[in-house]
Design an enzyme around this catalytic site. Structure first.
Site, PDB file in Angstrom:
ATOM      1  N   MET A   1      -0.351   1.127   5.166  1.00 51.79           N
ATOM      2  CA  MET A   1      -0.746   1.456   6.544  1.00 51.79           C
ATOM      3  C   MET A   1      -2.161   0.539   6.466  1.00 51.79           C
ATOM      4  O   MET A   1      -2.649   0.045   5.820  1.00 51.79           O
ATOM      5  CB  MET A   1      -1.378   2.624   6.663  1.00 51.79           C
TER       6      MET A   1
ATOM      7  N   ASP B   1      -4.568  -4.816   6.120  1.00 57.41           N
ATOM      8  CA  ASP B   1      -4.856  -5.534   5.033  1.00 57.41           C
ATOM      9  C   ASP B   1      -3.961  -6.489   4.613  1.00 57.41           C
ATOM     10  O   ASP B   1      -2.648  -6.064   4.458  1.00 57.41           O
ATOM     11  CB  ASP B   1      -5.543  -4.561   3.751  1.00 57.41           C
TER      12      ASP B   1
ATOM     13  N   HIS C   1      -2.542  -1.213  -3.200  1.00 59.29           N
ATOM     14  CA  HIS C   1      -3.882  -0.195  -3.321  1.00 59.29           C
ATOM     15  C   HIS C   1      -3.480   1.209  -4.213  1.00 59.29           C
ATOM     16  O   HIS C   1      -2.681   1.894  -3.855  1.00 59.29           O
ATOM     17  CB  HIS C   1      -4.004   0.205  -1.889  1.00 59.29           C
TER      18      HIS C   1
ATOM     19  N   SER D   1       0.886  -1.120  -0.138  1.00 53.42           N
ATOM     20  CA  SER D   1       0.066  -0.050   0.068  1.00 53.42           C
ATOM     21  C   SER D   1       0.925   1.214   0.070  1.00 53.42           C
ATOM     22  O   SER D   1       1.629   1.371  -0.866  1.00 53.42           O
ATOM     23  CB  SER D   1      -0.959  -0.110   1.164  1.00 53.42           C
ATOM     24  N   THR D   2       0.493   2.036   0.935  1.00 55.27           N
ATOM     25  CA  THR D   2       1.504   3.248   1.257  1.00 55.27           C
ATOM     26  C   THR D   2       3.190   3.011   0.860  1.00 55.27           C
ATOM     27  O   THR D   2       3.443   2.398   1.822  1.00 55.27           O
ATOM     28  CB  THR D   2       1.206   4.208   2.355  1.00 55.27           C
TER      29      THR D   2
END
Length: 371
Positions: A307, A310, A214, A188-189
């Site tokens: 973050m 997930d 993501h 993700s991030t």
């Protein structure tokens, strides 16, 4: 024009303080409405161009900046580069330009943007609801991003669906036929640049790879094309039915879940609609659960920077199915959220630095504990 200040921010001194920089008054109003509905976020100011934003930053540095790219007097990319060179602040780029071209997308990421978002639309209630979730999560992640040493804020986790919303839980003690190996990665991030570093280091005969990063709809195709131009392996946005093969990485399309499936001894992917799982679509938990069921010990799960949590539950399911599992270490993560959640659940067999993840992909398989 001086930036407008939100007086409500004073009532929430512990909230994440956001500055919105966009020349569109309607976009500023929409983003402000979205963020001010979150109890832990406050829009402290809005600005119609980078010059007004710069004046604000001189006296009051926000926790996060949401930045457009097409603006009068100075474009957003130039402003982003100036911010990161002079006074680094986590920046989220929110622009239609990043949806249109892979070069712009990678320019802003390489300039230091923590995340990219599409412009929120207000034409349907469902889109606005899901856009609100994505925008608020991006702000929370950006506030904790590792740009420089500093404290990270603890955030509450909202109620969310699990992978049960997309497929049933795994069946215990199910035997798996030996097949080719497959790598499943979730990020993700900070993951866009991290994935580039990993995939660029891979040889053309590496195992087939399936990735959930993501990203919003419209961004993943450009992201995949850019990686394909940089890597020795083939990288493409996944389409329903694509075969997982050696030397190929398939990237989950934005706004769709990606599942690993098997026919005989061959793997392919399914691209599916469905609800947000762990507040995301695509969801890492969905991919990892599908890998646990379709591949078992023939898969390897890798969870990277991001973050939230997930992928943590899904990685544990992969481990219990006999798959080797890996988490990126804290020092090399932009946000040590998803890997941390996986480690705390006992889902990761190995914890490695970003620079060593490519070696985990090509490392020989070994039996793993299903505890």
């Amino acid at each position: 024009m001086m930036p407008k200040t939100d007086p409500k921010a004073d009532a929430r001194p512990d909230a994440i303080r956001v500055l919105i920089v966009d020349d569109s008054a309607s976009v500023r109003q929409t983003l402000t409405a979205i963020l001010d509905d979150a109890p832990d976020i406050a829009v402290v100011a809005t600005a119609s161009d980078p010059f007004a934003a710069a004046r604000r930053i001189q006296t009051d540095v926000p926790d996060v900046i949401i930045l457009d790219l097409e603006m009068p007097r100075m474009d957003g990319l130039t402003f982003l580069r100036k911010i990161m060179a002079q006074r680094p602040v986590p920046v989220i780029v929110c622009s239609t330009l990043t949806e249109r071209g892979s070069q712009t997308l990678f320019d802003v990421l390489e300039a230091g943007a923590v995340d990219v978002l599409p412009k929120p639309r207000v034409d349907t209630r469902q889109f606005l609801l899901e856009s609100s979730t994505r925008v608020c999560e991006a702000v929370r992640a950006a506030a904790g991003a590792k740009l420089k040493p500093g404290r990270q804020r603890a955030r509450t986790v909202e109620a969310k669906l699990t992978a049960d919303a997309m497929m049933p839980p795994p069946v215990a003690h199910r035997r798996m036929v030996e097949t080719d190996r497959v790598i499943c990665i979730g990020a993700s991030t900070g993951g866009t640049e991290a994935l580039r570093e990993v995939l660029e280091a891979l040889p053309v005969d590496c195992p087939g790879i399936v990735v959930v990063q993501h990203m919003p709809e419209g961004f993943t195709a450009a992201f995949a094309r850019r990686l394909d131009s940089l890597c020795a392996i083939e990288v493409k946005e996944a389409a329903d039915g694509d075969v997982v093969m050696r030397g190929r990485a398939l990237i989950a399309p934005g706004n769709h879940h990606l599942l690993l499936q098997r026919t005989g001894t061959r793997y392919h992917v399914a691209v599916k609609d469905g609800p947000l799982v762990s507040r995301h679509r695509p969801s890492v938990d969905v991919l990892f659960r599908s890998a646990a069921q379709a591949a078992g010990p023939n898969a390897r799960g890798i969870i990277m920077t991001g973050m939230g949590d997930d992928g943590a539950a899904g990685l544990l399911e992969m481990r219990r199915a006999g798959a080797p599992t890996v988490a990126q270490d804290e020092d090399s993560c932009v946000v040590f959220g998803m890997p941390k959640a996986a480690v705390e659940r006992g889902a990761a067999v190995r914890i490695v630095a970003l620079a060593d993840i490519h070696a985990e992909i090509t490392r020989p398989w070994a039996a793993t504990s299903t505890a």
